[in-house]
Write a protein that holds these residues in place. Sequence first.
Motif, short mmCIF file in Angstrom:
data_model
loop_
_atom_site.label_atom_id
_atom_site.label_comp_id
_atom_site.label_asym_id
_atom_site.label_seq_id
_atom_site.Cartn_x
_atom_site.Cartn_y
_atom_site.Cartn_z
N PRO A 1 0.80 -1.23 0.00
CA PRO A 1 0.00 0.00 0.00
C PRO A 1 0.83 1.27 0.00
CG PRO A 1 -0.83 -1.57 1.62
CD PRO A 1 0.47 -2.12 1.13
N ALA A 2 2.03 1.22 0.54
CA ALA A 2 2.85 2.44 0.62
C ALA A 2 4.27 2.14 0.15
CB ALA A 2 2.87 2.96 2.05
N TRP A 3 4.94 3.18 -0.34
CA TRP A 3 6.33 3.08 -0.78
C TRP A 3 7.23 3.21 0.42
CZ3 TRP A 3 9.93 1.44 -3.70
CH2 TRP A 3 11.16 2.08 -3.83
N GLU A 4 8.05 2.18 0.69
CA GLU A 4 8.98 2.17 1.81
C GLU A 4 10.39 1.99 1.26
OE1 GLU A 4 8.22 2.82 4.80
OE2 GLU A 4 6.04 2.63 4.81
N PRO A 5 11.11 3.10 1.03
CA PRO A 5 12.43 3.00 0.37
C PRO A 5 13.41 2.08 1.08
CG PRO A 5 11.71 5.30 0.55
CD PRO A 5 10.74 4.49 1.34
N ALA A 6 13.44 2.14 2.39
CA ALA A 6 14.47 1.40 3.13
C ALA A 6 14.37 -0.10 2.92
CB ALA A 6 14.38 1.73 4.62
N THR A 7 13.19 -0.60 2.58
CA THR A 7 13.01 -2.05 2.46
C THR A 7 13.45 -2.60 1.11
OG1 THR A 7 10.74 -1.81 1.66
CG2 THR A 7 11.05 -1.92 4.04
N VAL A 8 13.65 -1.72 0.12
CA VAL A 8 13.91 -2.23 -1.22
C VAL A 8 15.14 -1.65 -1.91
CG1 VAL A 8 11.50 -2.79 -1.66
CG2 VAL A 8 12.35 -0.52 -2.21
N GLU A 9 15.64 -0.47 -1.47
CA GLU A 9 16.70 0.20 -2.23
C GLU A 9 17.96 -0.64 -2.36
OE1 GLU A 9 15.61 4.93 -1.51
OE2 GLU A 9 17.25 4.01 -0.37
#
Length: 880
Positions: free
Chosen positions: A14-22
């Motif tokens: 539902p939301a963009w979480e940069p820290a989990t994917v960058e």
Amino acid sequence: MTGTSSQQTTDLPPAWEPATVEAELYQRWVDAGYFTADPTSDKPPFCIVIPPPNVTGSLHMGHALEHSLMDALTRRRRMQGYEVLWLPGMDHAGIATQNVVERELAGEGKSRHDLGREAFVERVWQWKNESGGKILNQMRRMGDGVDWTRERFTMDEVLSRAVQTIFKRLFEDGLIYRAERIINWCPRCHTALSDIEVEHSDDEGELVSIRYGSPDDTGDHSIVVATTRAETMLGDTAVAVHPDDERYKHLVGTEVQLPLTGRMIPVVADEHVDPSFGTGAVKVTPAHDPNDFEIGQRHQLPALTIMDEHAVITAHGPFEGLDRFEARPAVVAALRAQGRIVAEKRPYVHSVGHCTRCGTVVEPRLSLQWFVKVEPLAKAAGDAVRDGRTTIHPPELAKRYFDWVDNMHDWCISRQLWWGHRIPVWYGPDDKVVCVGPDDEVPEGEGWHQDPDVLDTWFSSALFPFSTLGWPEQTRDLERFYPNQLLVTGYDILFFWVARMMMFGLYAMDGAQPFDHVFLHGLVRDPAGKKMSKSRGNVIDPLDWLDRFGADATRFTLARGANPGSDMAISEEWAGGSRNFGNKLWNATRFALMNGATTAREVPARDTLTDADRWILDLTDAVVSEVDDLYEDYQFAKLCDALYHFTWDELCDWYLELAKVQLAEGGDRADSTRAVLGHVFDVVLRLLHPLIPFVTERLWTTLTGGESLVIAEWPAASGHAADADAAGRVGGVQKLVTEIRRFRSDQGVKPGQRVPARLSGVDTAGLSALAPAMASLARLEAPGEAFTAGASLEVALAGGTVVVELDLSGTVDIAAERKRLAKDLAAARKELAGCDAKLGNPNFTDKAPAEVVAKIKGRREAAAADIDRITARLDTMPGS
């Protein structure tokens, strides 16, 4: 095209979480080899080398800006079909690195001299391998698409070979020599410094006027000079005046006595002296001032060194053994005792140079050093820009470049350090001097020894555009990627690095320029526009922003403020806004996917599409062309704004709302809308990818099913002629909806509340086909049988006037609204009266600061506008 369906949205949280994917996304790009350049490719080359950060360094906002811009440029070129080489590297940073390791040794109670040179250098290599290069990992966090397989270090074997090769060539061509000259000397680091290693600040000192010659003004043989460094008078060998200065013509050619020493020194005439400054007479200390050294050369004056490398006075007499700052007041006191002090001004603020590494005040000092004779090299560097082989962006900074290369002094390249490229010169018996190349044998036997100095760090950095590609060997990389197509760097090192790369590149590569284009960006400053510094406490750490906002938001914030050659002020609010933009993009794309947006279906023929569809497709074409033009001119701030406003304003705020109505129709109309949505989001994600690579990658691969945006094609405009009529009709809807929304707000209607309305003139204005979308956007519903026109407005459009009547019964508590407005009106009238009272009082307007008066005038205008607005609202309310 590849396809997708709404079922793929399960891949998107539902939301963009940069820290989990960058980090995972970045490593996938590296492992896939997307950033690795192929010199055998038949694609056109595009090469940039990174201005090598210091091995001791950590990512700061200047790095973050520079790397954001370079990454955007290289990612776009890769998508355009170029063979891209973005080559990373680090600088060995002579003084900085040696200082770090010496501090470690000091903590162990040792100095480098306790270890000896060889063991100390081994210790530095150990530190470099264990602790150096943290900035490289920070570059990964930024998303830098660099070719890690070609990472370079200025002290590695290949680059060291290049350094030794070019030194020998320059030496044999008579362009490197050894001589005594005035250099910047750090008494703490015990080495010469380059100009960039000297930071000037306005410091408080004192200006002392001293009478030379006769002890008072009664005789004809006295002259007054002023100085901020009284201790250097011990090394004076002349007094200089301008040849046309009538006050001193009778003294030129005579001698005056130098106080405290008893020496007689000549009075010389020299055009360097400014007769309008001070007394028009200057003391000449050739061994301790660069301008005085030049005067001394012109008049064959002796140069007396009165300080050692520790800045301790060595001149015989009562001041011997004193530090320069101890000697200064002692000399003044002795002169005062003799009645030689004519005037003293303190505090006297003047510019003082400090060592950037340790903060010590730099001492100009006559020293035996190695120099590059720059005149022929600098001329070639100037000619390359003048004849267009290299273009500087923005063009107005070319003048600054010419000012430097046309007036360059010989370059001191030797440093009294142990860490760095050692001068490849050997001295032997009978004053023999041998310069040793990388394939030469080192002289052996009794009496031979190597020069102890190392080369200025900028010497090896100046070779970066070609040494990193394998020079002096004729490698495939060198043949393919030299000249570099572009250099991106700050205007503040235009002279220190860019000019020197130009000189060495043209010299080593037989007149071939090191790069075709030089793009100069400005400096990053705090929100108030001030330079960031630890002492001011205004440093913004990009690593903190990466943690809190993510790499995309950090990059977009910096790129959005980057106007060519201009400094930029940044703030946390900007970064928050960029994060919100990423979230908006995420939510909008997710919404489109949930409603079946697809790239599997071609966009239908335009004559079958709605006005809204043709309008957004035309805007998409326009933004593609605009962004392309702005990239070619390095207008990052403008292209970011163009993409921001297209994405947020036109696509998200308008087209998505218009598309909702079309999707609700179902059938072919909904399918066409899904295809248009898929196409537009495909294009906008491609356009945004070079700037914000992580969020766009995640969204695009989900939308299209494609492998990666890194290797996707850069979008091109469709070539269709824009439909001006469709744009006009959509513009009419936008104006009408905006006016209705404003009118509703003025009437106290809640934003989400639907209001019965009757519209007249819609058909005449040519908006009948868009009427359902208009009603949806303005939160209007059809009038019922009991419709009562409680409020109305007229909106003039290109095709005619539309009358909007609203039924507010049941939607607004008229009595409560009147009470609220009456309270607001009273407050506005009170504010207006208070402002008028202040502005009508001469004691206030005449004495208050201009900005305070302006602020009160602004408040008055706002209060008057509020009164007009509220009064008009009350007049239009039902029952008025």
